[in-house]
Structures are given as structure tokens and as C-alpha cells.
Scaffold this active site. Sequence first.
Site, PDB file in Angstrom:
ATOM      1  NE  ARG A  54      -2.652   1.120   3.515  1.00 42.04           N
ATOM      2  CZ  ARG A  54      -3.402   0.962   4.603  1.00 42.04           C
ATOM      3  NH1 ARG A  54      -4.659   0.564   4.487  1.00 42.04           N
ATOM      4  NH2 ARG A  54      -2.915   1.171   5.803  1.00 42.04           N
ATOM      5  CE  LYS A 153      -2.183   4.832   6.644  1.00 41.89           C
ATOM      6  NZ  LYS A 153      -3.191   5.613   7.342  1.00 41.89           N
ATOM      7  CD  GLU A 186     -12.097   6.148   5.448  1.00 42.17           C
ATOM      8  OE1 GLU A 186     -11.515   5.119   5.794  1.00 42.17           O
ATOM      9  OE2 GLU A 186     -11.640   6.926   4.593  1.00 42.17           O
TER      10      GLU A 186
HETATM   11  N1  PMP Z   1      -9.375   4.806   7.242  1.00 38.32           N
HETATM   12  C1  PMP Z   1      -8.467   5.773   7.413  1.00 38.32           C
HETATM   13  C2  PMP Z   1      -8.799   7.141   6.972  1.00 38.32           C
HETATM   14  C3  PMP Z   1      -7.232   5.483   8.004  1.00 38.32           C
HETATM   15  O1  PMP Z   1      -6.320   6.434   8.173  1.00 38.32           O
HETATM   16  C4  PMP Z   1      -6.958   4.162   8.426  1.00 38.32           C
HETATM   17  C5  PMP Z   1      -5.616   3.794   8.993  1.00 38.32           C
HETATM   18  N2  PMP Z   1      -5.329   4.430  10.175  1.00 38.32           N
HETATM   19  C6  PMP Z   1      -7.952   3.194   8.257  1.00 38.32           C
HETATM   20  C7  PMP Z   1      -9.145   3.542   7.633  1.00 38.32           C
HETATM   21  C8  PMP Z   1      -7.730   1.767   8.675  1.00 38.32           C
HETATM   22  O2  PMP Z   1      -6.791   1.173   7.851  1.00 38.32           O
HETATM   23  P1  PMP Z   1      -5.840  -0.002   8.356  1.00 38.32           P
HETATM   24  O3  PMP Z   1      -6.733  -1.081   8.820  1.00 38.32           O
HETATM   25  O4  PMP Z   1      -5.059  -0.363   7.159  1.00 38.32           O
HETATM   26  O5  PMP Z   1      -5.027   0.566   9.459  1.00 38.32           O
END
Ligand code: PMP
Length: 293
Positions: A54, A153, A186
Amino acid sequence: MSSELLVWINGELVPKSQAKVSVFDHGFLYGDGVFEGIRAYNGKVFMLDEHIDRLYESAKSICLVIPLEKEQMKKAILQTLKVNGLLNAYIRVVVSRGEGDLGLDPRKCLKPNIVIITDKIELFPDELYERGIEIVTVSVRRNSPQSLNPNLKSLNYLNNILAKIEATNAGKPEGLMLTLDGYVAEGTGENIFIVKRKELFTPPAYMGILKGITRQVVIELAKEMGYPTNETVLTLHDVYNADECFLTGTGAEIVPVVKVDGRIIGDGFPGTVTKSLIQRFRVYTQQVGVPIE
Ligand code: PMP
């Protein structure tokens, strides 16, 4: 060995107090860069390949060539954990555009800065998982994928920070973000799931969310446990009327949500599906991963 934490910067391990990058770095000036948050459990790095993939995908999307092969990056992460003697840790990998001039042009930045920070993980209180949390929908909408794709990200996290500020001002630990069209997207740093009649529902990645790695693990574990997941468009109405709701993320793991915008979810306690997923996830994190040694 110094008791100070060591930070990996461009191939060197530097004591935390001396771990610095230039104020001319475009990561600092413009948020021009990418990052990952990863965890190590029980001496093993959880989902390392997925996080590295990622990171490199985010970098590719912003035309940032990371001057390190993926394998070297993984080695550097493992090395940093090892020198710091960390078996359970939070890992932050940052790749910024590097030092440039005061203009936007990334071509002026000749060398990206790569930083790997490993630290003790600050666990959320147990109570949070036992009782569940209350969240509110915030007014700030998740970035549209047509402007800044949430799948990328990047070091630009103001969209999420503004949402977090709004939730905090409302006295709640987490905020629920909607898409521009008003569909459920989210949390500020976690993905959202609801449970209805023992089935899981979560917004699809194309809605404009970060495709969370914990989200993917939960989908797979749930499948094994006999709970199918539907990646589908969700409205607030769906969330308010869910039997259960929870958030997922690397830092938070799986957090039960028991109230949304004042509406009690289910019976107001973490549900049976959520609790069994938390249990299964905890076992799984102890079992798999890339060993630090
Ligand atoms: N959504 C956002 C906006 C995030 O920054 C993150 C990670 N902190 C997540 C979802 C969760 O992703 P992951 O399970 O890969 O940590």
C-alpha cells in the site's frame, strides 16, 4: 546502547532527540509524501507485505519513487524494531518528497526522506472494547476520490483531522464521515462495519475510503467464521438500524460502536458477532506475521 529510542532515517539509526528532517522538506511544507501505520505483535510484524504494497502504491500514485526496494524497506523496519528491542510495537513509515525550494514543484526535491519510527504501542483502555463507544456523524465530508483519493495514504490528513476535531468538540471519541453524496464512508482513522442478521456490511472501496488492511483481515476472518460480508453502499439509516456496529484499524483493531448520533445500536452493548470477531482477531494477530529475528 543508549536508552533513547532509535529512529531509522535514510539508512541511519539516530537517537530520537536527533531524528530530524529539514524544514524545506515538502512533507513539512505541503504534506507532500506518503505513510503507513503498522503493528508488531508478539515479535512478528502483522500484515507487513500488505502495508508495504500500500505504501508503494500510494507513492506511485503521487509520482514519488521510493529509493529503496520493498525488500530493503522490510529489512529496515525489522532492523529498527530489533535495535529498539520491541516485540509489540506501532511502526510509522514516512516517505516525504524531500528537501526542495518554497515552490510546489516536486522536481526540485531531489531526494525523498525515508523515516521509520517504532515505538511502544499505546493501547486503548480495555473498557472501550467492553462497553463500546459512541460516535457522531461529522459535517466535513470525506475527500472525493476525484480530488484526493482516500485510498492514497498521503501526508495530507487534514480532511480526517478536521473530522476528528468536530467529533472531539461534540465530546465523542470518533467521528463518522460521509461521502459528498451523503453515504457512509468511514471513521477518521478506521473503517466501519455494521452487522444485520449475522451478516456484515461495509462500504465498498470505490465509495472513497481507505481500503483498510484490518478491514480486509476482518472480512476474511468473518468469512471463516460463517459471517459473510457485503461490500455495499450504506446510509445512516442502515447504521442506525443495525444490530451491531464496529470500527476497524491498525491502531484501534476492532472497536464496538454502541451509539451513533444518539441512536442506540442494537441493545446498546457490543454484539455477539463483534465480540467473537475481536476474540478471533486477537488470536490471529498473535499467530501470523513476519518475525523480527
Ligand atoms: N481509514 C483511514 C482514513 C485510516 O487512516 C486508516 C488507517 N489508520 C484506516 C481507515 C484503517 O486502515 P488499516 O486497517 O489499514 O489501518
